[in-house]
Design a protein around this motif. Sequence first.
Motif, PDB file in Angstrom:
ATOM      1  N   PHE A  60      11.323  -1.218  72.622  1.00  0.00           N
ATOM      2  CA  PHE A  60      12.548  -2.043  72.440  1.00  0.00           C
ATOM      3  C   PHE A  60      13.673  -0.693  71.765  1.00  0.00           C
ATOM      4  N   TRP A  61      14.431  -1.536  71.674  1.00  0.00           N
ATOM      5  CA  TRP A  61      15.583  -1.059  70.755  1.00  0.00           C
ATOM      6  C   TRP A  61      15.873  -0.570  69.396  1.00  0.00           C
ATOM      7  N   ASP A  62      14.576  -1.628  68.946  1.00  0.00           N
ATOM      8  CA  ASP A  62      14.557  -1.706  67.840  1.00  0.00           C
ATOM      9  C   ASP A  62      12.757  -1.424  67.266  1.00  0.00           C
ATOM     10  N   ALA A  63      12.491  -1.040  68.571  1.00  0.00           N
ATOM     11  CA  ALA A  63      11.462  -0.498  67.907  1.00  0.00           C
ATOM     12  C   ALA A  63      10.437  -1.328  67.416  1.00  0.00           C
ATOM     13  N   ARG A  64      10.444  -2.995  68.290  1.00  0.00           N
ATOM     14  CA  ARG A  64       9.510  -4.115  67.733  1.00  0.00           C
ATOM     15  C   ARG A  64       8.393  -4.017  68.128  1.00  0.00           C
ATOM     16  N   SER A  65       7.714  -3.233  69.231  1.00  0.00           N
ATOM     17  CA  SER A  65       6.675  -3.261  69.433  1.00  0.00           C
ATOM     18  C   SER A  65       5.939  -1.724  69.682  1.00  0.00           C
ATOM     19  N   PRO A  66       4.784  -2.028  69.286  1.00  0.00           N
ATOM     20  CA  PRO A  66       4.563  -0.479  69.114  1.00  0.00           C
ATOM     21  C   PRO A  66       3.368  -0.004  70.177  1.00  0.00           C
ATOM     22  N   THR A  67       3.557  -1.205  71.233  1.00  0.00           N
ATOM     23  CA  THR A  67       2.264  -0.154  72.495  1.00  0.00           C
ATOM     24  C   THR A  67       3.418  -0.571  73.489  1.00  0.00           C
ATOM     25  N   LEU A  68       2.885  -0.343  74.987  1.00  0.00           N
ATOM     26  CA  LEU A  68       3.285  -0.779  76.255  1.00  0.00           C
ATOM     27  C   LEU A  68       2.718  -2.342  76.601  1.00  0.00           C
ATOM     28  N   GLU A  69       1.675  -2.432  76.186  1.00  0.00           N
ATOM     29  CA  GLU A  69       0.718  -3.809  76.024  1.00  0.00           C
ATOM     30  C   GLU A  69       1.306  -4.937  75.879  1.00  0.00           C
ATOM     31  N   SER A  70       1.691  -4.945  74.459  1.00  0.00           N
ATOM     32  CA  SER A  70       2.243  -5.097  73.458  1.00  0.00           C
ATOM     33  C   SER A  70       3.616  -6.155  73.709  1.00  0.00           C
ATOM     34  N   GLN A  71       4.497  -4.749  74.383  1.00  0.00           N
ATOM     35  CA  GLN A  71       5.968  -5.411  74.400  1.00  0.00           C
ATOM     36  C   GLN A  71       6.029  -5.998  75.775  1.00  0.00           C
ATOM     37  N   ALA A  72       5.114  -5.758  76.643  1.00  0.00           N
ATOM     38  CA  ALA A  72       5.372  -6.710  78.452  1.00  0.00           C
ATOM     39  C   ALA A  72       5.147  -8.442  77.697  1.00  0.00           C
ATOM     40  N   PHE A  73       4.714  -8.660  76.430  1.00  0.00           N
ATOM     41  CA  PHE A  73       4.778 -10.310  76.395  1.00  0.00           C
ATOM     42  C   PHE A  73       6.548 -10.235  75.522  1.00  0.00           C
ATOM     43  N   LEU A  74       6.832 -10.285  75.439  1.00  0.00           N
ATOM     44  CA  LEU A  74       8.061 -10.217  73.926  1.00  0.00           C
ATOM     45  C   LEU A  74       9.585 -10.965  75.385  1.00  0.00           C
ATOM     46  N   PRO A  75       9.700 -10.136  76.320  1.00  0.00           N
ATOM     47  CA  PRO A  75      10.857 -10.741  76.908  1.00  0.00           C
ATOM     48  C   PRO A  75      10.688 -12.052  77.454  1.00  0.00           C
ATOM     49  N   PHE A  76       9.579 -12.767  77.536  1.00  0.00           N
ATOM     50  CA  PHE A  76       9.378 -14.151  77.988  1.00  0.00           C
ATOM     51  C   PHE A  76       9.298 -14.842  76.609  1.00  0.00           C
ATOM     52  N   LEU A  77       8.628 -13.851  75.352  1.00  0.00           N
ATOM     53  CA  LEU A  77       8.995 -15.266  74.303  1.00  0.00           C
ATOM     54  C   LEU A  77      10.193 -15.355  73.458  1.00  0.00           C
ATOM     55  N   ALA A  78      11.645 -14.370  73.682  1.00  0.00           N
ATOM     56  CA  ALA A  78      12.135 -14.195  73.212  1.00  0.00           C
ATOM     57  C   ALA A  78      13.675 -15.643  73.163  1.00  0.00           C
ATOM     58  N   VAL A  79      14.447 -15.273  72.398  1.00  0.00           N
ATOM     59  CA  VAL A  79      14.756 -16.373  72.205  1.00  0.00           C
ATOM     60  C   VAL A  79      16.114 -16.024  73.138  1.00  0.00           C
ATOM     61  N   ARG A  80      17.107 -16.452  73.766  1.00  0.00           N
ATOM     62  CA  ARG A  80      18.476 -15.475  73.797  1.00  0.00           C
ATOM     63  C   ARG A  80      19.741 -15.647  73.522  1.00  0.00           C
ATOM     64  N   ARG A 139       8.767   5.725  79.146  1.00  0.00           N
ATOM     65  CA  ARG A 139       8.047   4.935  78.134  1.00  0.00           C
ATOM     66  C   ARG A 139       6.915   4.896  77.473  1.00  0.00           C
ATOM     67  N   LEU A 140       5.434   5.436  78.162  1.00  0.00           N
ATOM     68  CA  LEU A 140       4.361   5.509  77.844  1.00  0.00           C
ATOM     69  C   LEU A 140       3.844   6.700  77.490  1.00  0.00           C
ATOM     70  N   PHE A 141       5.268   7.330  77.095  1.00  0.00           N
ATOM     71  CA  PHE A 141       5.239   8.647  75.893  1.00  0.00           C
ATOM     72  C   PHE A 141       5.478   8.026  74.680  1.00  0.00           C
ATOM     73  N   SER A 142       6.278   6.784  74.538  1.00  0.00           N
ATOM     74  CA  SER A 142       6.840   6.863  73.351  1.00  0.00           C
ATOM     75  C   SER A 142       5.933   6.099  72.413  1.00  0.00           C
ATOM     76  N   SER A 143       6.237   6.168  71.309  1.00  0.00           N
ATOM     77  CA  SER A 143       5.487   5.329  70.202  1.00  0.00           C
ATOM     78  C   SER A 143       6.082   4.099  69.724  1.00  0.00           C
ATOM     79  N   ARG A 144       6.965   4.212  70.656  1.00  0.00           N
ATOM     80  CA  ARG A 144       8.308   2.574  70.055  1.00  0.00           C
ATOM     81  C   ARG A 144       8.703   2.589  70.703  1.00  0.00           C
TER      82      ARG A 144
END
Length: 85
Positions: free
Chosen positions: A58-78, A51-56
Amino acid sequence: TIFHDTGLSASGSMSCATCHDPARSFTDGLTVAIGDPGLPLRRNTPSIVNRLFSSRQFWDARSPTLESQAFLPFLAVRTPRPPGS
């Protein structure tokens, strides 16, 4: 490690490693992921290998970086999949 910490999930029963299992190439091997509290989600669990080598993220590319994506699972509505979909 934080990757295996179940205390971060709403129910206290899941960690990142629950779905991103190292023994399964960091995925869960399921057609559709199971979220917390055990309800089916809309997509399968993507592998986190390289994942380090990907510019996007999640499946829908909603997060541009590894750092920003780390928080999204905790904020997501299931949102479970509707029956029959």
